[in-house]
Design an enzyme around this catalytic site. Structure first.
Site, PDB file in Angstrom:
ATOM      1  N   SER A 176       0.797  -1.227   0.000  1.00  0.00           N
ATOM      2  CA  SER A 176       0.000   0.000   0.000  1.00  0.00           C
ATOM      3  C   SER A 176       0.833   1.282   0.000  1.00  0.00           C
ATOM      4  O   SER A 176       0.384   2.298  -0.516  1.00  0.00           O
ATOM      5  CB  SER A 176      -0.962   0.006   1.179  1.00  0.00           C
ATOM      6  N   HIS A 204      -5.169  -3.259  -2.922  1.00  0.00           N
ATOM      7  CA  HIS A 204      -4.703  -2.348  -3.981  1.00  0.00           C
ATOM      8  C   HIS A 204      -4.472  -3.079  -5.302  1.00  0.00           C
ATOM      9  O   HIS A 204      -3.810  -2.555  -6.187  1.00  0.00           O
ATOM     10  CB  HIS A 204      -3.416  -1.643  -3.551  1.00  0.00           C
ATOM     11  N   LYS A 237     -11.721   0.806  -2.290  1.00  0.00           N
ATOM     12  CA  LYS A 237     -10.654   1.357  -3.134  1.00  0.00           C
ATOM     13  C   LYS A 237     -11.133   1.345  -4.587  1.00  0.00           C
ATOM     14  O   LYS A 237     -11.982   2.142  -4.946  1.00  0.00           O
ATOM     15  CB  LYS A 237      -9.362   0.618  -2.838  1.00  0.00           C
TER      16      LYS A 237
HETATM   17  C1  LIG Z   1      -7.072  -0.069   2.977  1.00  0.00           C
HETATM   18  C2  LIG Z   1      -6.466  -1.375   3.320  1.00  0.00           C
HETATM   19  C3  LIG Z   1      -7.064  -2.233   4.243  1.00  0.00           C
HETATM   20  C4  LIG Z   1      -8.249  -1.816   5.040  1.00  0.00           C
HETATM   21  O1  LIG Z   1      -9.388  -1.828   4.269  1.00  0.00           O
HETATM   22  P1  LIG Z   1     -10.626  -0.934   4.747  1.00  0.00           P
HETATM   23  O2  LIG Z   1     -11.779  -1.499   4.016  1.00  0.00           O
HETATM   24  O3  LIG Z   1     -10.300   0.457   4.390  1.00  0.00           O
HETATM   25  O4  LIG Z   1     -10.737  -1.149   6.238  1.00  0.00           O
HETATM   26  C5  LIG Z   1      -6.513  -3.470   4.428  1.00  0.00           C
HETATM   27  N1  LIG Z   1      -5.382  -3.843   3.778  1.00  0.00           N
HETATM   28  C6  LIG Z   1      -4.763  -3.038   2.912  1.00  0.00           C
HETATM   29  C7  LIG Z   1      -3.531  -3.503   2.215  1.00  0.00           C
HETATM   30  C8  LIG Z   1      -5.273  -1.768   2.677  1.00  0.00           C
HETATM   31  O5  LIG Z   1      -4.639  -0.946   1.855  1.00  0.00           O
END
Ligand SMILES: *Cc1c(COP(=O)(O)O)cnc(C)c1O
Length: 387
Positions: A176, A204, A237
């Site tokens: 990330s 991602h 995302k």
């Molecule tokens: C954003 C993210 C999460 C958390 O997901 P949410 O739905 O925002 O709680 C978990 N793992 C990774 C790698 C992330 O980038």
């Protein structure tokens, strides 16, 4: 009692203080904030779906059909037809037998890892994994071993050292804060050899990498099913809504329904959101041009940044960080960019290791080539401050 004011002042002095922006209006490349319009390179809305008119309409329809709140947890009366349909559509999308929805990615990671590992077991994690994977391991009570980023040899040694125990490997699919892609074929091979689970967090990756946006497995052209692999995906995302899911075998999903505390003891995601996510999934599937456009923007940014000798990292994804090192410099540059009307997040420890503060630039299919040029031009102007 700890002196909170002193601790906060200390954070400030070390350039680690975090603040929120109030955004007036929808997510997109241009954000309204404090009566200013800012060109944003901060969001994880990689495909530009978060405020897509079709999603807004689907959300309205979902609310009319199912209401706004789910009213209960999934195991009581909160599991609506919308949730169920979305689980099936996501199973087809990921090529896995079954999917279980969670309220968000943080809870999906806590849920799956605490259900599969306990205090006699060992969890091996890439050092740069997302905080939620690390927290999940801590909560599980299992031994936590972290290996150097991407170091398959080190992981192999850990698995050999703990061969008497049950082991679980966890890795981000796309990291990330760095944007690089995990060596999935090697991870899967080790997981299979050592009879270990591999929990792959595709937050991602899904919707973005692979020709059809199916994530790391498609990127590496791996066959659909591998019994060792458990996929975690998030919907906040590329999918532009919110929520998350775990994909895997029928037995895995049934086990999570029985044991995953972050599934059992929480209100189900809004059914209207689940309904709207069916529309995002359709757009992810049908509008391949979003991924192609995004790739063009990534190439454009990297070429321009190379030309300016900016400290690019080895990333082929929409996460394009500039590694500066010092928190103070990153913060200063982010403020200077903002004065020029550009929003980029200053990522500092503990989100990244000490001495590796960076500007985390993220690109979206909603950006235009001219937006990338404006960013590059501004970075070029500020470059003396940058190096
Ligand atoms: C954003 C993210 C999460 C958390 O997901 P949410 O739905 O925002 O709680 C978990 N793992 C990774 C790698 C992330 O980038």
């Amino acid at each position: 009692m700890r002196d909170l004011a002193a601790a906060l002042a200390d954070r400030h002095a070390r350039h680690l203080y975090r603040q929120r922006h109030i955004i007036d209006g929808p997510q997109g490349p241009r954000l309204q904030s404090y009566s200013k319009t800012l060109l944003s390179f901060c969001s994880n809305d990689y495909l530009g779906l978060a405020s897509h008119p079709l999603l807004i309409k689907a959300l309205q329809q979902g609310a009319e059909r199912y209401g706004v709140g789910s009213g209960a947890s999934h195991l009581i009366t909160g599991h609506s037809r919308a949730h169920h349909d979305l689980e099936q559509a996501l199973a087809a999308f990921t090529g896995q037998p079954r999917v279980l929805l969670f309220s968000n990615g943080y809870m999906a990671n806590l849920g799956v890892i605490t259900a599969l590992a306990g205090r006699h077991d060992i969890i091996c994690q890439d050092r740069l994994n997302h905080a939620s994977l690390i927290d999940a391991a801590r909560l599980s009570g299992a031994g936590l071993e972290r290996y150097h980023h991407g170091d398959i040899g080190a992981l192999q040694q850990l698995l050999e050292k703990h061969r008497q125990q049950e082991t679980l490997i966890a890795s981000d699919g796309v990291f990330s804060m760095d944007g690089d892609i995990a060596p999935l074929p090697a991870l899967l091979k080790l997981a299979t050899q050592h009879n270990s689970w591999l929990v792959l967090d595709e937050a991602h990756a899904l919707g973005i990498i692979g020709k059809q946006g199916r994530g790391s497995r498609e990127y590496y052209s791996l066959p659909d099913s591998n019994p060792a692999l458990i996929t975690v995906g998030t919907l906040g995302k590329a999918f532009g809504t919110s929520g998350a899911f775990v994909a895997g075998s029928d037995d895995l999903i049934e086990t999570l329904i029985q044991l995953a505390r972050t599934y059992i003891y929480t209100t189900a995601l809004s059914p209207a959101i689940a309904h709207a996510t069916l529309t995002s999934l359709q757009l992810v599937n049908e509008e391949g041009w979003r991924r192609e456009h995004l790739q063009t923007l990534i190439q454009r940014f990297r070429e321009g940044a190379r030309h300016l000798s900016l400290p690019l990292m080895a990333s082929e994804t929409p996460i394009q960080p500039l590694l500066l090192g010092s928190s103070a410099r990153v913060l200063q540059l982010s403020e200077q960019l903002q004065e020029q009307g550009i929003l980029v997040s200053a990522i500092r420890p503990p989100t990244v290791p000490q001495g590796q503060a960076r500007l985390r630039i993220t690109l979206s299919a909603a950006h235009q080539p001219e937006d990338i040029d404006q960013l590059l031009e501004t970075l070029g102007k500020l470059k003396p401050a940058l190096i």
